[in-house]
Scaffold this active site. Structure first.
Site, PDB file in Angstrom:
ATOM      1  N   GLU A  41       5.385  17.994  51.081  1.00 58.42           N
ATOM      2  CA  GLU A  41       6.205  18.242  49.887  1.00 58.42           C
ATOM      3  C   GLU A  41       5.814  19.600  49.299  1.00 58.42           C
ATOM      4  O   GLU A  41       4.663  20.016  49.375  1.00 58.42           O
ATOM      5  CB  GLU A  41       5.949  17.142  48.866  1.00 58.42           C
ATOM      6  N   LYS A 112      14.935  13.801  47.086  1.00 56.04           N
ATOM      7  CA  LYS A 112      14.007  12.803  46.551  1.00 56.04           C
ATOM      8  C   LYS A 112      14.663  11.949  45.470  1.00 56.04           C
ATOM      9  O   LYS A 112      15.222  12.470  44.495  1.00 56.04           O
ATOM     10  CB  LYS A 112      12.780  13.519  45.983  1.00 56.04           C
ATOM     11  N   CYS A 153       6.978  11.616  48.913  1.00 56.83           N
ATOM     12  CA  CYS A 153       5.879  11.377  47.986  1.00 56.83           C
ATOM     13  C   CYS A 153       6.014  10.110  47.129  1.00 56.83           C
ATOM     14  O   CYS A 153       5.758   9.016  47.609  1.00 56.83           O
ATOM     15  CB  CYS A 153       5.666  12.614  47.103  1.00 56.83           C
TER      16      CYS A 153
END
Length: 269
Positions: A41, A112, A153
């Site tokens: 990321e 995301k 993440c």
């Protein structure tokens, strides 16, 4: 079977230095024979977040162009773990993963979904949604290597996302991350192994490590790793920039799913 590589980096606000570090590590992984290479990321920028928005780029901007050409030159599948994609909104960008094929073509784009808004301690207050827009679409992409399910993440804490990816056919779950030192030392490996076991998938988790020049995300835990469908850690990076290299065996996925067909045994929606 094929060799996969998860990169471990220490990105900062110096975009050119980040690119050089990523390029060198990707080339090293390819030299080892890796056919799927994934970066963490915030590969291209990890610094003050208002500046991240100002520097945001479209999918056809210079960051993606660089990684597309790198994938083409090395003849590998290359996952740019995430970069700051321009959204059209004045104060927020997307946190976006892009998968490139061996010809440099874009195979998949994932934005995301779950944003890191936490107030854990004086050392860990972070509100990603202040500068990032959430995505809305889950992504599974078919490749000659395996079917990849994409995430980033903080998504790791939401098992329903990975159940959906597995139900859509994912065999390998990508989790490029910048997990904080505070949470990572206790949660990173248990969560990765749980997602692998629950979904009987490989989990490829590139990671940021060390200190960054960002007031919110000051230090990352690292420990980039590959976990197999039985929950065993196949490879884990040591401290500092480096690689976690390991073999992915599709036959092992099939064997584990035949022996313990949890997807068929599920009783709750």
């Amino acid at each position: 079977m094929f060799l996969a590589a998860a990169l471990q980096m220490t990105s900062t606000s110096d975009a050119e230095a980040n690119w050089e570090s990523a390029r060198e590590l990707v080339e090293r992984a390819a030299a080892h024979g890796a056919r799927l290479v994934a970066t963490p990321e915030n590969t291209n920028y990890l610094g003050p977040h208002e500046e991240k928005v100002r520097r945001a780029e479209p999918l056809d901007g210079p960051t993606c162009a660089r990684f597309a050409e790198l994938a083409r030159r090395l003849g590998i599948h290359l996952l740019l773990g995430s970069f700051n994609e321009a959204s059209g909104a004045a104060a927020r960008c997307y946190n976006t993963s892009v998968l490139f094929g061996p010809d440099g073509a874009v195979l998949a784009v994932y934005r995301k979904i779950h944003l890191f808004d936490v107030d854990v301690s004086d050392d860990l207050r972070f509100f990603e949604s202040a500068t990032v827009l959430p995505g809305a679409e889950t992504v599974v992409v078919e490749t000659p290597l395996a079917r990849l399910g994409l995430s980033i993440c903080y998504d790791l804490r939401f098992p329903e996302l990975y159940r959906r990816l597995a139900a859509a056919g994912a065999e390998l779950l990508a989790v490029p991350s910048a997990f904080t030192l505070t949470t990572g030392k206790d949660h990173w490996e248990p969560l990765l192994r749980a997602r692998a076991i629950e979904n009987q998938c490989y989990v490829l988790a590139p990671a940021q490590h060390g200190r960054h020049d960002d007031r919110g995300l000051k230090e990352s835990w690292g420990h980039a790793m590959l976990v197999d469908p039985w929950g065993q850690v196949v490879a884990c990076a040591s401290d500092g920039p480096g690689l976690a290299l390991g073999i992915v065996e599709r036959e092992r996925i099939e064997r584990i799913r035949r022996a313990m067909p949890v997807a068929r045994h599920r009783r709750l929606p």
